[in-house]
Design an enzyme around this catalytic site. Structure first.
Site, PDB file in Angstrom:
ATOM      1  N   HIS A 121      21.626  60.138  -4.315  1.00  0.00           N
ATOM      2  CA  HIS A 121      21.333  60.929  -3.447  1.00  0.00           C
ATOM      3  C   HIS A 121      22.875  61.313  -2.682  1.00  0.00           C
ATOM      4  O   HIS A 121      22.831  62.398  -1.887  1.00  0.00           O
ATOM      5  CB  HIS A 121      20.382  60.977  -2.280  1.00  0.00           C
ATOM      6  N   ASP A 158      14.315  56.848 -11.337  1.00  0.00           N
ATOM      7  CA  ASP A 158      14.102  56.591 -10.034  1.00  0.00           C
ATOM      8  C   ASP A 158      12.907  57.807  -9.999  1.00  0.00           C
ATOM      9  O   ASP A 158      12.992  58.972 -10.427  1.00  0.00           O
ATOM     10  CB  ASP A 158      15.224  56.884  -8.907  1.00  0.00           C
ATOM     11  N   HIS A 160      12.538  59.669  -7.439  1.00  0.00           N
ATOM     12  CA  HIS A 160      13.175  60.938  -6.925  1.00  0.00           C
ATOM     13  C   HIS A 160      14.262  61.410  -7.660  1.00  0.00           C
ATOM     14  O   HIS A 160      15.201  60.830  -8.149  1.00  0.00           O
ATOM     15  CB  HIS A 160      13.632  60.440  -5.378  1.00  0.00           C
ATOM     16  N   ASP A 235      10.439  52.605  -7.770  1.00  0.00           N
ATOM     17  CA  ASP A 235       9.478  53.214  -6.951  1.00  0.00           C
ATOM     18  C   ASP A 235       8.450  54.363  -7.759  1.00  0.00           C
ATOM     19  O   ASP A 235       7.610  54.935  -7.129  1.00  0.00           O
ATOM     20  CB  ASP A 235      10.276  54.254  -5.934  1.00  0.00           C
TER      21      ASP A 235
END
Length: 300
Positions: A121, A158, A160, A235
């Site tokens: 990110h 991931d 996200h 995750d």
């Protein structure tokens, strides 16, 4: 053969009491892979800081100055998700160094793993979502500058979307970014990558693995990479507080194996970063990451 991994005491820093980021997982992971014999002590390496010149290949000079100098405004720190500290700076440079060193080793050994990293990110001009420096982009550009690689594939699993990596490598004809992530999950403003596969809340092992198996051959055929950088997030696990997916421990090991099998089929080395994991029980998160190391070792 031995799986070589990178880890540092600097990966763990002091955070405010009750902070939601599971900073303790990095030390727990290092201890677990050593205690369980997944990684030999001699194959556990302490990374150097990523060279500033390599960080500058990715990140804006003003952002680096604010980060290193401790002048990040409060609003920027809130977006980042961490309060500024000297430890945060050291951690970020060391974790980026770990991914760069693991990627360098993977080019010779076939597989290597940073027991941190995957900070996808982080954008060129700012950090967000607990990601300060984009370790994957730093490794890509550093290795290109050294003449070690030209083409690269980022396989980001991931839960996200890797919005920062997508943005940094956008328009890079030699870089292919693939992200398979939760459609309704963070970040809520996605940045298009080379290929995005979006998953609905509650997706479990069967659907996830089918979609991944379908996508991987095309990713590698289109990318024609000299190196795969694989973000093996914990995750998607069913016990994750932020993930919203329902993958089992076994499903995640099969996920890792699919990626490594696909890369081996076309003879491409893989560098692994662990990315995120926010289990209700931190030991579940650590177990997912240990299992990734165990699967990686089996491919050497």
């Amino acid at each position: 053969m031995t799986l070589h991994c990178w880890s540092s005491a600097h990966y763990v820093i002091a955070l405010p009491e009750g902070h939601r980021f599971p900073i303790a997982k990095y030390a727990l992971l290092r201890d677990a892979v050593l205690a369980e014999g997944v990684v030999a002590p001699a194959a556990m390496h302490d990374p150097a800081r990523a060279p500033l010149e390599d960080v500058r290949r990715v990140h804006d000079a003003d952002y680096i100055a604010r980060l290193v100098g401790g002048t990040m405004p409060a609003a920027e720190q809130r977006t980042l998700g961490f309060p500024w500290s000297e430890g945060l700076v050291e951690r970020s440079f060391r974790a980026s160094g770990g991914t760069l060193e693991a990627a360098t080793h993977a080019l010779d050994a076939g597989i290597a793993m940073n027991l941190a990293g995957g900070t996808h990110h982080a954008f060129a001009t700012h950090g967000e979502g607990f990601c300060v420096l984009n370790d994957v982009a730093i490794a890509v550009r550093a290795l290109r500058a050294q003449g070690r690689i030209r083409r690269v594939a980022v396989i980001d699993l991931d839960v996200h979307q890797g919005n920062g990596t997508h943005a940094i490598l956008a328009g890079d004809e030699r870089g292919f970014t693939f992200s398979m992530h939760g459609r309704r999950n963070y970040p809520f403003r996605k940045v298009p990558g080379s290929l995005d596969v979006e998953l609905e809340d509650g997706t479990g092992d069967t659907e996830y693995l089918e979609k991944l198996a379908e996508a991987l051959p095309g990713v590698l055929a289109a990318a024609r990479p000299d190196l795969v950088l694989y973000l093996a997030g914990a995750d998607p696990h069913e016990g994750d507080t932020l993930g919203r997916l329902k993958l089992s421990f076994d499903g995640l090991m099969r996920r890792d194996a699919l990626v490594l099998e696909a890369a081996r089929a076309v003879g491409v080395p893989v560098a692994i970063a662990i990315a995120g994991g926010y289990g209700a029980d931190i030991h579940d998160t650590v177990r997912v990451h240990v299992n990734t190391a165990r699967v990686a070792r089996s491919f050497l």
